[in-house]
Design a protein around this motif. Structure first.
Motif, mmCIF file in Angstrom:
data_model
loop_
_atom_site.group_PDB
_atom_site.id
_atom_site.type_symbol
_atom_site.label_atom_id
_atom_site.label_comp_id
_atom_site.label_asym_id
_atom_site.label_seq_id
_atom_site.Cartn_x
_atom_site.Cartn_y
_atom_site.Cartn_z
ATOM 1 N N GLU A 155 33.268 31.555 34.780
ATOM 2 C CA GLU A 155 32.026 30.834 34.498
ATOM 3 C C GLU A 155 30.808 31.693 34.844
ATOM 4 O OE1 GLU A 155 29.991 26.481 35.266
ATOM 5 O OE2 GLU A 155 32.041 26.853 35.931
ATOM 6 N N TYR A 186 33.852 30.631 26.114
ATOM 7 C CA TYR A 186 34.347 30.265 27.443
ATOM 8 C C TYR A 186 35.553 29.361 27.269
ATOM 9 C CZ TYR A 186 34.417 28.072 32.078
ATOM 10 O OH TYR A 186 34.793 27.582 33.306
ATOM 11 N N PRO A 238 37.709 27.277 29.671
ATOM 12 C CA PRO A 238 37.875 26.817 31.057
ATOM 13 C C PRO A 238 39.325 26.668 31.499
ATOM 14 C CG PRO A 238 36.925 25.085 29.683
ATOM 15 C CD PRO A 238 36.982 26.318 28.851
#
Length: 109
Positions: free
Chosen positions: A34, A51, A53
């Protein structure tokens, strides 16, 4: 580095920037993904930053005319496409810092 250039046989998207070696999927040991994504978004323009996660890497591509950013949690098999998010506020980007340790052999060619 997880992936850079890919042949068509290894791309899931017809117009993947990996086909032209304009994209890279990677991680930096010891750096939270992040935080890395925030640094990439503040540093590279125009760029595409992805991104994931639930994944182990981030995506960066530089063959663009404008910035774009997406998050793909990979938890919906019926719709594998990434979710497009709005632009990131400049004041938030300005607060993000990541200084690669240039004396670390991992960052030096």
């Amino acid at each position: 580095v997880y992936s850079g250039y890919r042949t068509r046989a290894f791309c899931t998207r017809a117009h993947s920037r990996h086909l032209t070696a304009s994209a890279i999927d990677f991680r930096v040991d010891g750096v939270d993904n992040e935080a890395l994504v925030k640094w990439l978004r503040a540093t590279f323009h125009p760029a595409g930053v992805g991104y994931y996660p639930n994944g182990v890497h981030v995506h960066l591509d530089l063959d663009r005319t404008r910035d774009t950013y997406w998050v793909d949690a990979g938890d919906d098999d019926s719709n594998p496409a990434a979710t497009q998010l709005p632009e990131w506020p400049a004041e938030e980007a300005a607060e993000t810092t990541f200084d690669p340790p240039m004396d670390d052999p991992a960052f030096v060619d």
